[in-house]
Design an enzyme around this catalytic site. Structure first.
Site, PDB file in Angstrom:
ATOM      1  N   TYR A  89      -1.064  -6.029   4.091  1.00 45.64           N
ATOM      2  CA  TYR A  89      -0.680  -4.637   4.289  1.00 45.64           C
ATOM      3  C   TYR A  89       0.829  -4.507   4.498  1.00 45.64           C
ATOM      4  CZ  TYR A  89      -0.165  -0.054   6.429  1.00 45.64           C
ATOM      5  OH  TYR A  89       0.250   1.226   6.709  1.00 45.64           O
ATOM      6  N   HIS A  96      11.656   3.276  -1.234  1.00 46.89           N
ATOM      7  CA  HIS A  96      10.458   3.102  -0.403  1.00 46.89           C
ATOM      8  C   HIS A  96      10.036   1.633  -0.333  1.00 46.89           C
ATOM      9  CE1 HIS A  96       7.823   5.868   1.816  1.00 46.89           C
ATOM     10  NE2 HIS A  96       6.900   4.927   1.723  1.00 46.89           N
TER      11      HIS A  96
END
Length: 409
Positions: A49, A301
């Site tokens: 993650y 990002h």
């Protein structure tokens, strides 16, 4: 430029390194060593993650390669010294031009990570940016990091931005230094490794994920101390403390990128310094400045949205040329070391922010990981400045830079 409420401090005294810095530095001298250790300490899904990007992680690789491509020509014959690196940002003095970038769900990587990173940033006095999808509330962070607290917002478009504007109110009441609107997530995209690890939608641990947790006792102990990962700041609006209920609420109420009319509306609502994050084109930077935005945050990002975007560091020179004299220039995506911070500063950034490396640090070292890394960044930056013969950050900007990847707009 919009009036700023923060006052420049009369004096600045940097904190010394953490007492355990030397011990950890011997074992983990760079962030690459922290990344190697990280998956050994946390469940596989936690590491995936925090570490993954969009698609096949090509965007992440491009970010790193772009930084590595930049070369600085040193000058010698000057006084050998480790120069100061403190910097003024929006009227507040910070220890170095490096900050902790906003991240969604860092508590999934290491339970309690948000507060750990905020405390470390407060100790050394570098900016800490809480992501609105983080695992601690605005009010919790304000208590542990009152002098360095920045807040990032996503677009809550329902009910005429009622949630977003209430978050602005809470930020003001909590003494947030800088408000950041994120523009670079107009649609939801796929992160392949994250999806394969079992985190495509809601957080529902399957048998494989439970096995991964059971063989990571330090992570489990942190989970017992800090509780289940949650989107704490959003929770009150969902009338729930349950992670998956908050996730469902956020997906129903949050989405799209702020348009320029909305940026102007938030500019009017927020009386302190404001930045927009996700800018990669000079014309967008110019538009933001025309609306009274104080800072341009260059970002792709972290390579987590789409692989094909230009690396932030390659977009930096064009944006500096366009608005560098009118706005504070910030940057993230690909920052892994004090040398990367030096590269960004030399090319005109006022501050570089790191994200993934702080997740590696808390995964590798647990509760002391963020403390180790803030000291490591400052130590590397000072040593890098001294190595190229720059006696200040200003002199670094006068260095000869070889930057073959710079975008010509």
């Amino acid at each position: 430029m919009h009036d700023m409420t923060a006052k420049k401090e009369a004096a600045f005294v940097a904190a010394g390194p953490h007492p355990n810095f030397a011990k950890w530095h011997k074992l983990f001298p760079t962030t690459a060593w922290l990344r190697e250790q990280a998956p050994r300490n946390v469940p596989r899904f936690s590491f995936e993650y925090g570490d993954t990007g969009a698609g096949n992680d090509i965007g992440i690789a491009h970010n790193w390669a772009a930084f590595d491509n930049i070369k600085i020509v040193p000058r010698y014959g000057v006084t050998n010294t480790l120069p100061p690196v403190d910097v003024d940002l929006f009227g507040t003095r910070y220890a170095a031009p490096v900050g902790i970038a906003p991240m969604g769900g860092p508590a999934l990587v290491w339970p309690g990570a948000d507060l750990l990173m905020a405390k470390a940033a407060q100790r050394v006095r570098i900016p800490y940016t809480l992501g609105v999808a983080g695992g601690a509330t605005i009010e919790e962070i304000a208590r542990v990091a009152p002098d360095v607290f920045w807040l990032q917002l996503y677009r809550f478009y329902r009910n005429e931005h009622a949630i977003g504007l209430d978050l602005v109110r809470r930020a003001h009441d909590a003494g947030v230094k800088v408000l950041t609107l994120t523009l670079d997530v107009p649609v939801r995209t796929t992160r392949s490794r994250e999806t394969y690890a079992g985190l495509a939608n809601e957080f529902k641990p399957n048998a494989r994920m439970i096995r991964e947790m059971l063989v990571r006792p330090k992570w489990l102990m942190a989970l017992l101390r800090n509780g289940y990962p949650r989107f704490a700041t959003i929770g009150p609006y969902a009338n729930s403390t349950k992670t998956n209920e908050i996730i469902r609420f956020a997906r129903q109420n949050m989405g799209g990128a702020f348009n320029w009319d909305e940026v102007a509306r938030y500019r009017d609502a927020w009386k302190g310094p404001m930045t927009v994050k996700g800018i990669l084109h000079p014309h967008d930077a110019e538009k933001a400045v025309s609306l009274g935005v104080d800072g341009i945050w260059i970002s792709n990002h972290g390579g987590r949205q789409i692989e094909a975007l230009v690396p932030s560091i390659d977009a930096l020179p064009g944006i500096v040329a366009a608005v560098g004299k009118k706005a504070t220039i910030l940057l993230d995506s690909g920052v892994r070391s004090g040398q990367d911070v030096l590269r960004a500063v030399a090319l005109g950034a006022d501050c570089a922010f790191a994200g993934k490396s702080f997740l590696w640090a808390v995964a590798a070292l647990g509760d002391e990981g963020a403390e180790q890394l803030v000291d490591l960044y400052i130590d590397e930056l000072r040593a890098s400045l001294g190595q190229i013969g720059a006696l200040s950050l200003a002199e670094a900007r006068e260095a000869t830079i070889l930057h073959p990847g710079a975008i010509k707009f």
